[in-house]
Scaffold this motif. Structure first.
Motif, PDB file in Angstrom:
ATOM      1  N   ASN A  10       2.107   5.453   2.462  1.00 53.72           N
ATOM      2  CA  ASN A  10       2.374   6.310   1.298  1.00 53.72           C
ATOM      3  C   ASN A  10       2.399   5.396   0.079  1.00 53.72           C
ATOM      4  O   ASN A  10       3.460   4.928  -0.335  1.00 53.72           O
ATOM      5  N   GLN A  11       1.231   5.116  -0.464  1.00 45.55           N
ATOM      6  CA  GLN A  11       1.078   4.074  -1.482  1.00 45.55           C
ATOM      7  C   GLN A  11       0.683   4.672  -2.831  1.00 45.55           C
ATOM      8  O   GLN A  11      -0.469   5.084  -3.017  1.00 45.55           O
ATOM      9  N   PRO A  12       1.610   4.739  -3.761  1.00 48.39           N
ATOM     10  CA  PRO A  12       1.259   5.217  -5.103  1.00 48.39           C
ATOM     11  C   PRO A  12       0.101   4.391  -5.671  1.00 48.39           C
ATOM     12  O   PRO A  12       0.127   3.155  -5.613  1.00 48.39           O
ATOM     13  N   PRO A  13      -0.904   5.045  -6.241  1.00 51.77           N
ATOM     14  CA  PRO A  13      -2.088   4.316  -6.703  1.00 51.77           C
ATOM     15  C   PRO A  13      -1.912   3.730  -8.102  1.00 51.77           C
ATOM     16  O   PRO A  13      -1.020   4.116  -8.855  1.00 51.77           O
ATOM     17  N   ARG A  18      -0.802  -6.321  -9.114  1.00 47.97           N
ATOM     18  CA  ARG A  18      -1.739  -6.362  -7.994  1.00 47.97           C
ATOM     19  C   ARG A  18      -1.011  -6.530  -6.654  1.00 47.97           C
ATOM     20  O   ARG A  18       0.083  -7.073  -6.589  1.00 47.97           O
ATOM     21  N   GLY A  19      -1.689  -6.106  -5.596  1.00 45.27           N
ATOM     22  CA  GLY A  19      -1.192  -6.279  -4.241  1.00 45.27           C
ATOM     23  C   GLY A  19      -1.688  -5.165  -3.340  1.00 45.27           C
ATOM     24  O   GLY A  19      -2.260  -4.179  -3.802  1.00 45.27           O
ATOM     25  N   GLY A  20      -1.478  -5.331  -2.055  1.00 44.07           N
ATOM     26  CA  GLY A  20      -1.858  -4.346  -1.061  1.00 44.07           C
ATOM     27  C   GLY A  20      -2.477  -4.932   0.182  1.00 44.07           C
ATOM     28  O   GLY A  20      -2.432  -4.328   1.257  1.00 44.07           O
ATOM     29  N   GLU A  21      -3.057  -6.126   0.076  1.00 41.97           N
ATOM     30  CA  GLU A  21      -3.748  -6.730   1.217  1.00 41.97           C
ATOM     31  C   GLU A  21      -2.798  -6.975   2.386  1.00 41.97           C
ATOM     32  O   GLU A  21      -3.151  -6.727   3.555  1.00 41.97           O
ATOM     33  N   LYS A  22      -1.578  -7.426   2.107  1.00 41.73           N
ATOM     34  CA  LYS A  22      -0.644  -7.725   3.198  1.00 41.73           C
ATOM     35  C   LYS A  22      -0.106  -6.450   3.847  1.00 41.73           C
ATOM     36  O   LYS A  22       0.238  -6.458   5.035  1.00 41.73           O
ATOM     37  N   ASP A  34      -6.726  -3.190  -4.936  1.00 35.97           N
ATOM     38  CA  ASP A  34      -5.821  -4.317  -5.173  1.00 35.97           C
ATOM     39  C   ASP A  34      -4.670  -3.943  -6.100  1.00 35.97           C
ATOM     40  O   ASP A  34      -3.939  -4.817  -6.564  1.00 35.97           O
ATOM     41  N   ARG A  35      -4.470  -2.635  -6.355  1.00 34.16           N
ATOM     42  CA  ARG A  35      -3.320  -2.198  -7.142  1.00 34.16           C
ATOM     43  C   ARG A  35      -2.528  -1.115  -6.394  1.00 34.16           C
ATOM     44  O   ARG A  35      -2.104  -0.119  -6.954  1.00 34.16           O
ATOM     45  N   VAL A  36      -2.348  -1.372  -5.092  1.00 35.15           N
ATOM     46  CA  VAL A  36      -1.510  -0.509  -4.243  1.00 35.15           C
ATOM     47  C   VAL A  36      -0.479  -1.391  -3.534  1.00 35.15           C
ATOM     48  O   VAL A  36      -0.425  -1.460  -2.311  1.00 35.15           O
ATOM     49  N   PRO A  37       0.364  -2.083  -4.309  1.00 34.34           N
ATOM     50  CA  PRO A  37       1.232  -3.119  -3.744  1.00 34.34           C
ATOM     51  C   PRO A  37       2.499  -2.590  -3.073  1.00 34.34           C
ATOM     52  O   PRO A  37       3.276  -3.391  -2.545  1.00 34.34           O
TER      53      PRO A  37
END
Length: 335
Positions: A10-13, A18-22, A34-37
């Motif tokens: 449940n990732q607010p866009p 930046r973030g999200g890869e981990k 890269d902006r779903v941290p």
């Protein structure tokens, strides 16, 4: 009886950092970009100013907040409901700092009740999955005029230079009281447990994808918003009391956090039992099974996140795995 519920990401866009890869690596699948941290887990909270974004949905499509409101006793238990009603008192997130977060703070309950008519402030704690650098609190007393000048001039070097700098490692935790300025360094990956509000006051925004002058003060103007800032100089030993190194079980978080929420890391090698009560589970490594008192066992694996209702009863966890179990405060101890 309501069984534990597995929750998808449940990732607010389009967040401003930046973030999200981990998060994708932990879960195996999650939102692209890269902006779903942040991944908001078992959330009954919306982003500030938004009517819907941030709320978790159950596998059947219902919003979790609606399910809890419809049957709070089943989800939260009678003692919790007697004190707080259908308020879960809890928000859990995964947060992947793909870049250093700006210096910011979260207001305390008295401030938000006076100025925003909100139920909660925003205390938070971080359980560290991947370590790095964090900044936490001022090393000396800061005059309000000095803070105003830093913010107006975006003097980030002065702000960071006045703050405690800490290195944190996987397995550590950090409690951040309301009002305390802080920043999470690039590369740090955390399970965050907090009061269920999205309330941030920015001290820094230069270089970030946000108009801090317009959006950094909760609509109050900085003249009012910065009243929420803890400008005290914190001694080093005071900051150390907020940090638990390699904590397990009841000692995962600093004792000061217990009136806001509870969280404990459990390393299971064989089997253990989780007491009955509303909780949010984040499996951070390994695999095993979860068996409620009156329901069949189901698999657990790295990256799984679950909302566990009170009526699921005690839970048997077996296998070789590590998980973080997050809960609201006890009714006898909560703020």
């Amino acid at each position: 009886m309501i069984a534990p519920v597995y929750l998808g990401s449940n990732q607010p866009p389009d967040r401003f950092y930046r973030g999200g890869e981990k998060i994708r690596a932990l879960r195996g699948t999650a939102a692209p970009g890269d902006r779903v941290p942040e991944d908001w887990i078992a959330s009954t909270t919306t982003l500030f100013g938004e009517p819907e974004t941030g709320l978790s949905r159950l596998p059947d499509g219902r919003r979790l907040v609606d399910a809890v409101t419809a049957d709070p006793g089943a989800w939260l238990g009678p003692e919790h409901v007697a004190v707080w009603g259908a308020d879960t008192k809890l928000l859990v997130k995964l947060l992947d700092a793909g870049q250093r977060l700006p210096v910011h703070l979260h207001p305390a309950r008295p401030f938000v009740q006076e100025y925003l008519e909100r139920r909660h402030g925003k205390a938070e704690a971080w359980y560290i999955l991947d370590g790095g650098e964090v900044h936490l609190g001022f090393k000396r007393d800061v005059d309000r005029a000095e803070l105003d000048a830093w913010v107006a001039g975006q003097d980030v070097e002065a702000m960071l230079g006045a703050m405690h700098r800490l290195e944190v490692a996987p397995g550590d935790s950090v409690f951040v009281p309301p009002g305390l300025p802080h920043a999470i360094g690039a590369g740090v990956f955390i399970v965050e447990v907090q009061e269920p509000e999205d309330l941030s006051i920015l001290l820094e925004w230069k270089g970030f994808a946000i108009d801090g002058e317009a959006e950094g003060h909760l609509g109050l103007g900085f003249g009012t918003a910065l009243v929420a800032a803890d400008l005290r100089g914190w001694p080093a030993d005071g900051i150390r009391q907020l940090v638990i190194r390699q904590g397990l079980g009841a000692g995962t978080l600093a004792d000061l956090s217990r009136k806001y929420f509870r969280a404990e890391r459990l390393d299971v090698s064989g089997s253990t039992t989780l007491d009955a009560g509303f909780s949010v589970l984040v499996v951070v490594d390994g695999a095993g099974t979860l068996e409620p008192a009156n329901a069949p066992a189901s698999p657990l694996a790295k990256g799984d996140t679950l909302a566990v209702p009170f009526t699921a009863g005690s839970l048997a966890v077996t296998g070789q795995l590590s998980l973080v179990c997050c809960r609201p405060p006890l009714p006898s101890e909560g703020a």
